[in-house]
Scaffold this motif. Structure first.
Motif, mmCIF file in Angstrom:
data_model
loop_
_atom_site.group_PDB
_atom_site.id
_atom_site.type_symbol
_atom_site.label_atom_id
_atom_site.label_comp_id
_atom_site.label_asym_id
_atom_site.label_seq_id
_atom_site.Cartn_x
_atom_site.Cartn_y
_atom_site.Cartn_z
ATOM 1 N N HIS A 103 -24.039 10.218 -14.184
ATOM 2 C CA HIS A 103 -23.127 9.988 -13.062
ATOM 3 C C HIS A 103 -22.738 11.345 -12.477
ATOM 4 O O HIS A 103 -22.210 12.198 -13.193
ATOM 5 C CB HIS A 103 -21.878 9.238 -13.553
ATOM 6 N N GLY A 104 -22.996 11.528 -11.205
ATOM 7 C CA GLY A 104 -22.619 12.777 -10.529
ATOM 8 C C GLY A 104 -21.291 12.586 -9.834
ATOM 9 O O GLY A 104 -21.091 11.588 -9.145
ATOM 10 N N THR A 105 -20.398 13.547 -10.037
ATOM 11 C CA THR A 105 -19.053 13.394 -9.467
ATOM 12 C C THR A 105 -18.551 14.754 -8.983
ATOM 13 O O THR A 105 -18.991 15.789 -9.488
ATOM 14 C CB THR A 105 -18.107 12.780 -10.526
ATOM 15 N N ARG A 108 -13.660 18.263 -8.793
ATOM 16 C CA ARG A 108 -12.219 18.001 -8.806
ATOM 17 C C ARG A 108 -11.853 16.690 -9.510
ATOM 18 O O ARG A 108 -10.706 16.487 -9.883
ATOM 19 C CB ARG A 108 -11.660 17.984 -7.379
ATOM 20 N N ALA A 109 -12.843 15.782 -9.702
ATOM 21 C CA ALA A 109 -12.529 14.478 -10.315
ATOM 22 C C ALA A 109 -12.714 14.480 -11.833
ATOM 23 O O ALA A 109 -12.260 13.568 -12.519
ATOM 24 C CB ALA A 109 -13.408 13.391 -9.693
ATOM 25 N N VAL A 110 -13.347 15.539 -12.375
ATOM 26 C CA VAL A 110 -13.784 15.493 -13.772
ATOM 27 C C VAL A 110 -12.620 15.338 -14.760
ATOM 28 O O VAL A 110 -12.675 14.490 -15.664
ATOM 29 C CB VAL A 110 -14.635 16.740 -14.115
ATOM 30 N N GLN A 116 -9.131 9.121 -17.907
ATOM 31 C CA GLN A 116 -9.021 7.677 -17.600
ATOM 32 C C GLN A 116 -10.315 6.917 -17.778
ATOM 33 O O GLN A 116 -10.324 5.701 -17.665
ATOM 34 C CB GLN A 116 -8.653 7.483 -16.118
ATOM 35 N N GLY A 117 -11.405 7.623 -17.920
ATOM 36 C CA GLY A 117 -12.712 6.968 -17.892
ATOM 37 C C GLY A 117 -13.185 6.832 -16.461
ATOM 38 O O GLY A 117 -12.448 7.164 -15.524
ATOM 39 N N LEU A 118 -14.426 6.377 -16.306
ATOM 40 C CA LEU A 118 -14.954 6.126 -14.962
ATOM 41 C C LEU A 118 -14.435 4.777 -14.509
ATOM 42 O O LEU A 118 -14.626 3.771 -15.196
ATOM 43 C CB LEU A 118 -16.482 6.086 -14.990
ATOM 44 N N GLN A 119 -13.770 4.765 -13.373
ATOM 45 C CA GLN A 119 -13.219 3.528 -12.811
ATOM 46 C C GLN A 119 -13.940 3.233 -11.498
ATOM 47 O O GLN A 119 -14.342 4.152 -10.798
ATOM 48 C CB GLN A 119 -11.713 3.705 -12.549
HETATM 49 C C1 HQG Z 1 -15.059 8.910 -8.851
HETATM 50 C C2 HQG Z 1 -24.110 5.294 -2.911
HETATM 51 C C3 HQG Z 1 -11.085 10.005 -10.369
HETATM 52 C C4 HQG Z 1 -16.550 8.741 -8.954
HETATM 53 C C5 HQG Z 1 -24.393 6.281 -4.004
HETATM 54 C C6 HQG Z 1 -16.962 8.847 -7.500
HETATM 55 C C7 HQG Z 1 -24.187 5.477 -5.273
HETATM 56 C C8 HQG Z 1 -13.047 8.840 -10.329
HETATM 57 C C9 HQG Z 1 -15.797 8.210 -6.757
HETATM 58 C C10 HQG Z 1 -23.158 4.459 -4.859
HETATM 59 C C11 HQG Z 1 -12.664 8.108 -11.474
HETATM 60 C C12 HQG Z 1 -16.093 6.802 -6.291
HETATM 61 C C13 HQG Z 1 -21.839 4.697 -5.535
HETATM 62 C C14 HQG Z 1 -11.392 8.401 -12.052
HETATM 63 C C15 HQG Z 1 -14.616 7.437 -10.895
HETATM 64 N N1 HQG Z 1 -10.647 9.355 -11.469
HETATM 65 N N2 HQG Z 1 -12.284 9.789 -9.781
HETATM 66 N N3 HQG Z 1 -10.939 7.759 -13.132
HETATM 67 N N4 HQG Z 1 -13.650 7.236 -11.795
HETATM 68 N N5 HQG Z 1 -14.281 8.396 -9.999
HETATM 69 O O1 HQG Z 1 -18.705 6.030 -3.625
HETATM 70 O O2 HQG Z 1 -20.728 6.501 -7.771
HETATM 71 O O3 HQG Z 1 -26.491 5.491 -0.838
HETATM 72 O O4 HQG Z 1 -17.357 4.379 -5.011
HETATM 73 O O5 HQG Z 1 -17.131 9.748 -9.754
HETATM 74 O O6 HQG Z 1 -25.670 6.847 -3.899
HETATM 75 O O7 HQG Z 1 -20.091 8.078 -5.845
HETATM 76 O O8 HQG Z 1 -24.603 3.940 -0.359
HETATM 77 O O9 HQG Z 1 -19.066 5.751 -6.125
HETATM 78 O O10 HQG Z 1 -17.118 10.188 -7.092
HETATM 79 O O11 HQG Z 1 -25.330 4.870 -5.777
HETATM 80 O O12 HQG Z 1 -26.713 3.079 -1.395
HETATM 81 O O13 HQG Z 1 -14.714 8.170 -7.676
HETATM 82 O O14 HQG Z 1 -23.027 4.596 -3.434
HETATM 83 O O15 HQG Z 1 -25.201 4.448 -2.696
HETATM 84 O O16 HQG Z 1 -17.002 6.862 -5.231
HETATM 85 O O17 HQG Z 1 -21.432 6.059 -5.384
HETATM 86 P P1 HQG Z 1 -18.019 5.695 -4.913
HETATM 87 P P2 HQG Z 1 -20.336 6.710 -6.347
HETATM 88 P P3 HQG Z 1 -25.795 4.228 -1.236
#
Ligand code: HQG
Length: 189
Positions: A103-105, A108-110, A116-119
């Motif tokens: 999972h790439g994030t 600043r969110a790490v 909290q875990g990934l939500q």
């Molecule tokens: C982060 C696109 C703080 C999480 C992409 C992410 C992917 C937290 C962001 C698909 C957290 C959510 C989904 C926590 C998670 N505290 N931040 N507890 N838990 N996060 O967009 O995974 O091209 O809903 O790391 O390629 O980035 O559109 O999810 O940065 O496959 O088809 O909160 O969307 O696909 O962001 O992306 P998103 P994602 P498409």
């Protein structure tokens, strides 16, 4: 090379099928599908999309780099990415994930994720990738040097967390508790 107008069409399709079907008068069924004819009608009504035909929709579905859409028996839907504000979309049967997913994030969110875990935030599920490169790409939408988290998916699965695989490269889970997340500095060699 995918044309600029197909990228625009794909984004609008994602928007309607994942986030705001209601905006176009569409109602998704429990599998997240709508009749293709209705969907085409809704797309055609949007400004700048009068040119779209069924052939164009089929072309976008087939050429989508991440297999974003499914089109079967005259019905179309998004495979993943659904907004949590719309009806819960049945993700299909649970599957056994690979031992490690990524999972790439943004950096600043790490800290919060490790606490909290990934939500799933605004979506119905957390998105995980089988490949490092895809995970980096996903993270780079929000940070030029995203952090790559390794997820102990096999252990999480054995402990009862459900995983789904809407495409061969994308896995979904309702959430991932911190104990299954390995951040780079903790990585064992
Ligand atoms: C982060 C696109 C703080 C999480 C992409 C992410 C992917 C937290 C962001 C698909 C957290 C959510 C989904 C926590 C998670 N505290 N931040 N507890 N838990 N996060 O967009 O995974 O091209 O809903 O790391 O390629 O980035 O559109 O999810 O940065 O496959 O088809 O909160 O969307 O696909 O962001 O992306 P998103 P994602 P498409």
């Amino acid at each position: 090379m995918v044309s600029e107008r197909y990228v625009r069409l794909s984004k609008t399709m994602s928007y309607l099928l994942r986030h705001r079907p209601d905006e176009a008068g569409l109602v998704l069924d429990e599998a997240g599908l709508v009749p293709l004819s209705e969907f085409l009608g809704a797309i055609n009504k949007r400004s700048g999309f009068g040119w779209v035909t069924e052939v164009d929709i089929r072309e976008v579905v087939e050429t989508s780099d991440k297999k974003r859409f499914r089109l079967e028996e005259g019905q179309i839907g998004a495979r993943y990415g659904h907004n949590r504000e719309i009806n819960a979309v049945d993700p299909g049967e649970p599957v056994e994930p690979p031992e490690i997913l990524y999972h790439g994030t943004p950096r600043r969110a790490v800290a919060l994720i490790l606490q909290q875990g990934l939500q799933p935030q605004g979506r119905q599920f957390v998105h995980l990738s089988t490949g490092v490169e895809t995970a980096q790409m996903v993270g780079s939408r929000r940070d030029e040097r995203p952090t790559l988290l390794r997820i102990r998916a096999g252990d999480a699965h054995r402990d009862g967390i459900l995983f789904y695989a809407p495409t061969p490269d994308t896995y979904l889970a309702p959430q991932i508790p911190p104990e299954y997340i390995i951040a780079p500095e903790e990585r064992q060699t």
